[in-house]
Design an enzyme around this catalytic site. Structure first.
Site: not given
Ligand code: IVH
Length: 694
Positions: A35, A118, A182, A323
């Site tokens: 990232d 997430k 997911e 995040k």
């Protein structure tokens, strides 16, 4: 390096690591490092539009599929998400959303935000036709993925046939539904898998995401089936002949109604302040879920508003991934050194270029033992991945092989103790540990005294590692018994001590003379003998002299002791030097336990109803109004047990402030009831699970 060169370099790196992650399922560096590269490249490209060109890897989503499986073109593309790395970026996104929805008349739009976990897994698109499971595909590059139908068919969470809905209008099953979500490996499955890998001498899998990716890409679906993958659905792709939706929450209702698994951790908020609070909450509690998450996804609920906001080239404007700060980073391994514990066990550890990871700066990390270093094959000079998750101690996951200089050699475990005596280290057949067996080893001696004073043993405030080292170095003490003859005017000579603190230390040492027998037993540092077996022995034998006189058989007969601990105790007391140490303690006036005191305690106990008779209650975190010991004593006084870990037999887990995450996760997976600390008194009173939680 000028901007053009740096852009070229970053483009190559981003393309390389993108492929490692998305195509080969074999990332070399943590997400956080990747990232960081992407961000640097993005900001350089923004600052130098002249250099941007058209071939930036930033335009690609994920990776072109490796095509071990047949390609599948997604009817509706599978986009990625933009990230917010901190509070400010999340707020900036929220402001953009509100601005983008606000009309010319200036009336601020009202937005409802939906927050989801997430999940750290792989995106899948699962297609049902006429209610039947027909195909499952990975995301690939967002347009074309890989056909993993046979493997996904083995996942229990994924229904082969959708439930038929009834009641509302437009019922029945839509002709076509693509469910997106997911696929992930639950943490418990991952841990079990890694345990078996370790037992077989194979390197551990790096993380559950990788494990899930590898499992999904098996050529043999039976292998996938064995890996026990799970699935959460969170989005719809193509839907033909189904109901019309106006909000994201409605799509969740729909997903549930057709039998798709939907995470219970979904929350809606009307303000970004509340969204942020929610994100920070999960940042703290991320390890309490049975699966790994690396952030919170925030989505606009209203589908008409989504339409209005639209997409950028990469991702929707109506969603963002907040995040969490990384738990894995790369850094340089400066050296590998070996520490010596109180029992002579040596532990290799990594000396690292300091790196901020998991909420603190890490400059050292354990490497566990010789075999672990060999398996991981980390070498001084390597770039290594460091992991620090929650309250778990930091560890070195492994080297980044692509960054290794040519010509380095595997690290060799030392053959001698690092202490000044330098005696030869011994590794016995079948043991994982390499030990220093020299009784006079000064490093072991220091560690024994540190352990003696530690919180779980004699709990002497102010007598930590630094002070112990200073005392032994100054020649003031040889063993733990010597601390009882220290005088304040000797301590004050040590660096960092002035008169009040020296006196305070001497008082704390003096007070520890009266610590109960179980603490004294623990403090001796007998191999295998921990606090719970010590408590059991103290309760049964009452005095130290009776324990010393007991044989292995009668020690092993005590509940919670067993033959291994019993043998270890008898051989410890059989050693002349240890008996001499005990006599020094006796002379120093320590409490070895007495029949009279025990009789008085028994009388007091009789007045407490034994409502927890035979029940094991585990406590994690601090319970308001109780110290750790007091909470355990309160349970034991009512006939219960207070073991250190959760098992199938645990009656309840009491969770206080700053709890250890693993205990809650384990309790959850075993179905052990979890009791909030505020209900602890109620539990003690009735011996039953508090009514308000059932
Ligand atoms: S929504 C258009 N929701 O994160 C929106 N994605 O970084 C598409 N992910 O590719 C994604 N949990 O693999 C969404 N609750 C969630 C998610 C989630 C995990 C993954 C997904 C996506 C990636 C983007």
């Amino acid at each position: 390096m000028d901007a053009a060169d740096r852009i070229d370099e970053l483009r190559a790196l981003v393309a390389h690591h993108n492929e490692r992650y998305h195509v080969l399922d074999a990332p070399e560096i943590p997400d956080a490092d990747f990232d960081a590269m992407v961000r640097e490249l993005r900001s350089l490209e923004t600052d130098h539009p002249d250099l941007a060109g058209s071939d930036s890897p930033l335009d690609a989503v994920g990776g072109a599929a490796r095509m071990m499986f047949s390609p599948v073109t997604h009817a509706v593309p599978m986009t990625s998400l933009d990230n917010a790395m901190n509070e400010d970026e999340l707020r900036a996104w929220g402001d953009r959303v509100v601005r983008g929805l606000t009309n010319d008349d200036g009336h601020e739009a009202i937005v409802t935000f939906v927050c989801e976990m997430k999940v750290d897994g792989l995106a899948l698109s699962i297609r049902y036709e006429g209610g039947e499971f027909v195909r499952a595909a990975t995301r690939g590059d967002g347009k074309v993925g890989e056909d993993v139908t046979a493997n996904v068919a083995t996942i229990k969470d994924v229904p082969r046939r959708l439930s038929r809905r009834s009641g509302e209008s437009g019922t029945g099953t839509p002709d076509v539904v693509e469910v997106r979500g997911e696929v992930y490996m639950p943490v418990a499955v991952f841990d079990d898998l890694n345990e078996s890998y370790e037992a077989a001498g194979q390197p551990r899998l790096v993380n559950p995401r990788n494990a899930a990716a590898g499992s999904l890409r098996q050529k043999n679906p039976e292998m996938t089936a064995k890996r026990c993958l799970s699935f959460w659905s969170y989005q719809l792709g193509q839907v033909d002949g189904g109901p019309e939706f106006t909000s994201h929450l409605e799509t969740f209702d729909f997903l549930r109604s057709i039998g798709m698994p939907v995470s219970p951790e979904i929350a809606t908020f009307a303000s970004l302040d509340d969204v942020l609070r929610h994100c920070l909450h999960w940042q703290q509690h991320r390890h309490e879920l049975g699966y790994e998450i690396d952030g919170v996804v925030v989505k606009v609920d209203d589908l008409a508003q989504r339409e209005q906001l639209g997409f950028t080239s990469r991702a929707p404007r109506w969603a963002i991934a907040y995040k969490f700060p990384p738990e894995e980073r790369t850094t340089t391994l400066l050296d590998i050194q070996v520490s010596v514990g109180r029992t002579g066990r040596t532990t290799p550890f990594a000396v690292l270029e300091p790196v901020f990871v998991g909420g603190s700066t890490v400059s050292m990390a354990t490497l566990h033992n010789q075999d672990q270093v060999r398996l991981k094959d980390v070498r001084p000079g390597d770039t290594v991945i460091v992991r620090k998750a929650g309250d778990v101690i930091p560890e070195v996951v492994g080297p980044v092989l692509s960054a290794r200089e040519a010509g380095t050699q595997p690290w060799e475990f030392p053959t001698t103790c690092p202490c000044p005596l330098g005696s030869t280290l011994v590794r016995l057949e079948g043991e994982a540990d390499t030990r220093c067996v020299e009784p006079k080893c000064p490093f072991q001696r220091d560690q024994r005294v540190i352990y003696w004073a530690s919180r779980g043993a004699m709990d002497i405030e102010g007598l930590g590692e630094r002070t112990v080292m200073a005392l032994t170095e100054a020649g003031l003490i040889e063993d733990a018994a010597d601390i009882y003859s220290l005088a304040a005017d000797e301590v004050v000579e040590l660096e960092g001590f002035a008169m009040p603190s020296a006196e305070k230390l001497v008082v704390a040492i003096d007070e520890s003379r009266r610590q109960p027998l179980q603490r004294l037993l623990t403090a001796l540092g007998v191999k295998h003998l921990g606090p719970s077996a010590s408590t059991a022995l103290a309760g049964e034998f009452i005095t130290l002299d009776r324990i010393m006189a007991a044989d292995s058989v009668s020690l092993a007969a005590v509940d919670g002791v067993g033959p291994v601990i019993a043998d270890s105790i008898t051989s410890w007391f059989a050693q002349e030097s240890n008996r001499a140490f005990i006599e020094k303690l006796r002379i120093a006036g320590l409490d070895f336990g007495s029949e009279e005191a025990a009789a008085a305690a028994a009388a007091a106990k009789q007045s407490v109803p034994q409502v927890l008779e035979g029940k094991a209650v585990v406590v994690t975190g601090s319970v308001p109004g109780y110290t750790r010991d007091e909470a355990a004593d309160a349970i034991i006084a009512r006939g219960g047990k207070s073991p250190g870990s959760v098992s199938k037999k645990t009656f309840a887990l009491v969770v206080g402030e700053s709890p250890g995450a693993s205990k809650s996760t384990k309790a959850e997976s075993l179905g052990v009831p979890i009791v909030d600390a505020s209900l602890f008194d109620e539990l003690l009173e009735s011996g039953e699970l508090p009514a308000s939680m059932i």
